[in-house]
Design an enzyme around this catalytic site. Structure first.
Site, PDB file in Angstrom:
ATOM      1  CE  LYS A  80      -3.503   2.244   2.717  1.00 29.59           C
ATOM      2  NZ  LYS A  80      -4.394   2.260   3.925  1.00 29.59           N
TER       3      LYS A  80
ATOM      4  CD  GLU B 160       9.052  -5.994   6.992  1.00 26.69           C
ATOM      5  OE1 GLU B 160       8.947  -4.826   6.708  1.00 26.69           O
ATOM      6  OE2 GLU B 160       9.125  -6.187   8.315  1.00 26.69           O
TER       7      GLU B 160
ATOM      8  N   GLY C  35      -4.759  -1.982   5.065  1.00 29.55           N
ATOM      9  CA  GLY C  35      -4.069  -3.250   4.600  1.00 29.55           C
ATOM     10  C   GLY C  35      -4.635  -4.647   4.749  1.00 29.55           C
ATOM     11  NE  ARG C  36      -6.527  -4.043  10.841  1.00 24.57           N
ATOM     12  CZ  ARG C  36      -5.841  -2.652  11.164  1.00 24.57           C
ATOM     13  NH1 ARG C  36      -4.724  -2.744  10.513  1.00 24.57           N
ATOM     14  NH2 ARG C  36      -6.258  -1.781  11.658  1.00 24.57           N
TER      15      ARG C  36
ATOM     16  CD  GLU D 265      -1.731  -4.620  11.488  1.00 19.63           C
ATOM     17  OE1 GLU D 265      -0.652  -5.037  11.433  1.00 19.63           O
ATOM     18  OE2 GLU D 265      -2.330  -4.389  10.290  1.00 19.63           O
TER      19      GLU D 265
ATOM     20  CG  HIS E 138      -3.769 -35.822  16.771  1.00 16.44           C
ATOM     21  ND1 HIS E 138      -4.067 -37.160  17.224  1.00 16.44           N
ATOM     22  CD2 HIS E 138      -4.947 -35.890  15.926  1.00 16.44           C
ATOM     23  CE1 HIS E 138      -5.081 -37.860  16.970  1.00 16.44           C
ATOM     24  NE2 HIS E 138      -5.465 -37.178  16.004  1.00 16.44           N
TER      25      HIS E 138
ATOM     26  CE  LYS F 239       5.802  -0.935   9.768  1.00 20.32           C
ATOM     27  NZ  LYS F 239       4.825  -0.223   8.976  1.00 20.32           N
TER      28      LYS F 239
HETATM   29  O1  F6P Z   1       2.185  -4.250   9.854  1.00 21.53           O
HETATM   30  C1  F6P Z   1       1.709  -2.854   9.650  1.00 21.53           C
HETATM   31  C2  F6P Z   1       1.310  -2.462   8.390  1.00 21.53           C
HETATM   32  O2  F6P Z   1       1.283  -1.370   7.951  1.00 21.53           O
HETATM   33  C3  F6P Z   1      -0.058  -3.748   7.971  1.00 21.53           C
HETATM   34  O3  F6P Z   1      -1.207  -3.030   8.452  1.00 21.53           O
HETATM   35  C4  F6P Z   1       0.008  -3.686   6.444  1.00 21.53           C
HETATM   36  O4  F6P Z   1      -0.750  -4.725   6.154  1.00 21.53           O
HETATM   37  C5  F6P Z   1       1.497  -4.057   6.273  1.00 21.53           C
HETATM   38  O5  F6P Z   1       2.303  -3.083   7.218  1.00 21.53           O
HETATM   39  C6  F6P Z   1       1.868  -3.755   4.907  1.00 21.53           C
HETATM   40  O6  F6P Z   1       1.838  -2.546   4.680  1.00 21.53           O
HETATM   41  P1  F6P Z   1       2.195  -2.107   2.768  1.00 21.53           P
HETATM   42  O7  F6P Z   1       1.127  -2.926   2.161  1.00 21.53           O
HETATM   43  O8  F6P Z   1       1.997  -0.632   3.183  1.00 21.53           O
HETATM   44  O9  F6P Z   1       3.420  -2.593   2.436  1.00 21.53           O
END
Ligand code: F6P
Length: 548
Positions: free
Chosen positions: A206, A212, A267-268, A353, A384, A512
């Site tokens: 987003k 990452e 995002g979620r 979240e 199990h 972060k």
């Molecule tokens: O973990 C925090 C967060 O902002 C989530 O809400 C989101 O889904 C994720 O990082 C990834 O964010 P982006 O889509 O901006 O890379």
């Protein structure tokens, strides 16, 4: 604004739990022959039986009064009408617009968002058609055989969960992979099996700033360019899904190959947007559209059904009953479907979240439990592993059992066996086994009285452990869409009751920020920051050992 816990409806529920905590569900069933019938309902292709809960019609009435007191109906209306209910970010919350198949206008700042939503869907459809037909080729003219989605959190968990769940609908000639973790192993092990000439990367973020994802994306680009040795190849092998065109262009992806979405999509909650591109590539656009249809059907149910017949609202309120009055601290999600194996992880982000908040919308500290820990594994693996604690442990763990009448893989009697376990577990959790029953069973089997009396304590099950059963005829794109929307609205309902903003996530920011400070120290080889003794020692050790 006062806290919900100061409302008389809340206090009345506290008093009610004091009366109910000794109630046995088995007695409630015995006293009310219509209980299963009365406490079950169907919506959007899903059937919910919530009768195996420690509650009565009176409890439901009190929970309904609480929902009314916090104005659940009004908040629902505000969400569906595009009001900026995400108040800390000043944003509307409109994942429901992404699957608004009725096309009813939804206004944000006076603008109908539906034309834009539909325009992006049309672009997705066209792109998916080109890739799946082989018209879109890689830089050397070869057909794309593998898609790698690079994203994390909401830009990974949803599409990954759905692609696994819809495996029976997947094309055999286009495989979809997911890379999320910044641990290089994730990317290395994924691309090891792939051919750069036939691989398409989707960089899904987003913000397009997530450490990452950007790190994985640039290593993926290196991997591609090492093999193809031409920067022009990036345009054929990388597309982006983002709200940030500037950053997408800066990364080197042609914005013509970017699929956008909007700041009103959290995002979620984004799998319904262009973030769902890997889903559409995997199962085809028509199946993706059916997923949206299923979610829309659940949206319409949530928006219009009376509270007493409203599946997401009921599930949300029952969750509140356990978390806030019965003291439950976790909630188990137990899919009896191997293809829903990523559902618990997906719902962990969706729920934790969203509702892992300690202050109200207005910033007051809450003094009650908000989001419980959500966890789970598919049955029968879970049986199990951890069911022992649900059956005989000292804490109450409300659990959702989710299953289908028909399997996509009807192999011998696997499915009847599988579902027999589903039903048996919910029954056993409720019924338990009394000391006398355990004793009699062992004596009948010929055990000595002394041994039987000793073991009977261990073989006694308290029972009265609550479960919801969610059944569908078959796991299809439609029923899956409805199931996910059901949980989204359950989360929303709980957030409204707790008076929190379910749509921001400031809690992930601090870690972060500190990670960036620490990364600079690792690169420089010197620990200069103001760290506690433990972190400092760990860092120094790490840096020292890396130098060896
Ligand atoms: O973990 C925090 C967060 O902002 C989530 O809400 C989101 O889904 C994720 O990082 C990834 O964010 P982006 O889509 O901006 O890379």
């Amino acid at each position: 604004m006062s806290l919900v816990s100061q409302m008389p409806q809340w206090q009345s529920l506290h008093a009610h739990w004091d009366e109910m905590k000794a109630a046995r569900m088995t007695d409630l069933f015995a006293a009310d022959p219509d209980r299963a019938q009365a406490m079950s309902l169907s919506a959007a292709g899903l059937y919910l039986d919530y009768s195996k809960n420690i509650l009565t019609r009176d409890t439901l009435a009190k929970l309904a009064a609480l929902a009314e007191a916090v104005d659940l109906e009004g908040w629902t209306k505000r969400m569906f009408e595009g009001e900026p209910i995400n108040n800390t970010e000043g944003r509307a919350v409109l994942h429901i617009a992404l699957r608004n198949r009725s096309n009813r206008p939804i206004l944000v700042d006076g603008q109908d968002v539906m034309p834009e939503v539909n325009a992006v869907l049309a672009r997705i459809e066209a792109f998916v058609g080109r890739v799946r037909s082989g018209e879109w080729t890689g830089h050397t003219g070869k057909r794309i055989t593998d898609v790698v989605n690079i994203g994390i959190g909401g830009s990974n968990l949803g599409p990954k969960m759905i692609c696994a769940a819809l495996a029976p609908y997947q094309s055999e000639s286009l495989r979809v992979h997911f890379v999320s973790n910044v641990d290089g192993t994730h990317l290395v092990e994924t691309v090891r099996q792939l051919d750069p000439e036939t691989t398409l990367f989707i960089v899904a973020s987003k913000t397009f700033t997530t450490q990452e994802t950007m790190t994985n994306a640039s290593s993926a680009r290196d991997w591609l360019l090492t093999a193809l040795d031409d920067p022009a190849a990036v345009a054929r092998h990388f597309v982006a899904v983002s709200t940030n065109a500037e950053k997408v262009a800066a990364f080197g992806i042609d914005t013509a190959n970017m699929f956008g979405f909007w700041d009103w999509v959290g995002g979620r909650y984004s799998l319904w947007s262009a973030i769902g591109l890997p889903i559409a590539l995997a199962v085809g656009f028509d199946h993706f559209a059916e997923l949206l249809e299923g979610a829309h059907a659940m949206d319409e149910h949530f928006r219009t059904a009376e509270l007493a017949e409203n599946m997401p609202a009921l599930l949300g309120l029952i969750g509140v009953w356990y978390a806030n009055f019965a003291g439950a601290r976790t909630h188990a999600v137990l899919p009896y479907d191997q293809s829903l194996r990523f559902l618990p992880a997906y719902l962990q982000q969706g729920d934790m979240e969203s509702n892992g908040k300690g202050v109200t919308r207005e910033g007051m500290t809450v003094e009650y439990c908000t989001g419980p820990v959500v966890w789970g594994e598919p049955g029968t693996d879970g049986q199990h592993a951890f069911y022992q604690l649900i059956h005989q442990g000292t804490q109450m763990i409300p659990a959702d059992f989710i299953g289908a009448v028909h399997s996509h893989n009807e192999l011998g009697d696997h499915h009847p066996k599988f579902m027999a376990n589903f039903f048996a577990q919910t029954e056993a959790l409720m019924r338990g086994r009394k000391y006398d029953e355990a004793l009699a069973e062992m004596l009948d089997a010929g055990m000595s009285e002394e041994q039987a009396r000793f073991l009977a304590h261990h073989r006694t099950f308290p029972g009265n452990r609550p479960t919801n059963s969610i059944l569908m005829e078959r796991l299809t794109p439609r029923t899956l869409g409805a199931l996910i929307a059901l949980y989204e609205h359950r989360i929303f309902t709980q957030g409204v009751v707790w008076g929190i903003n379910s749509f921001d996530q400031w809690g992930v920011e601090l870690g972060k920020k500190l990670a960036n400070v620490i990364l600079a120290e690792i690169h420089s080889g010197k620990v200069t920051g103001d760290h506690d003794g433990s972190t400092r020692a760990l860092l120094e050790r790490f840096i020292r050992q890396r130098k060896r």
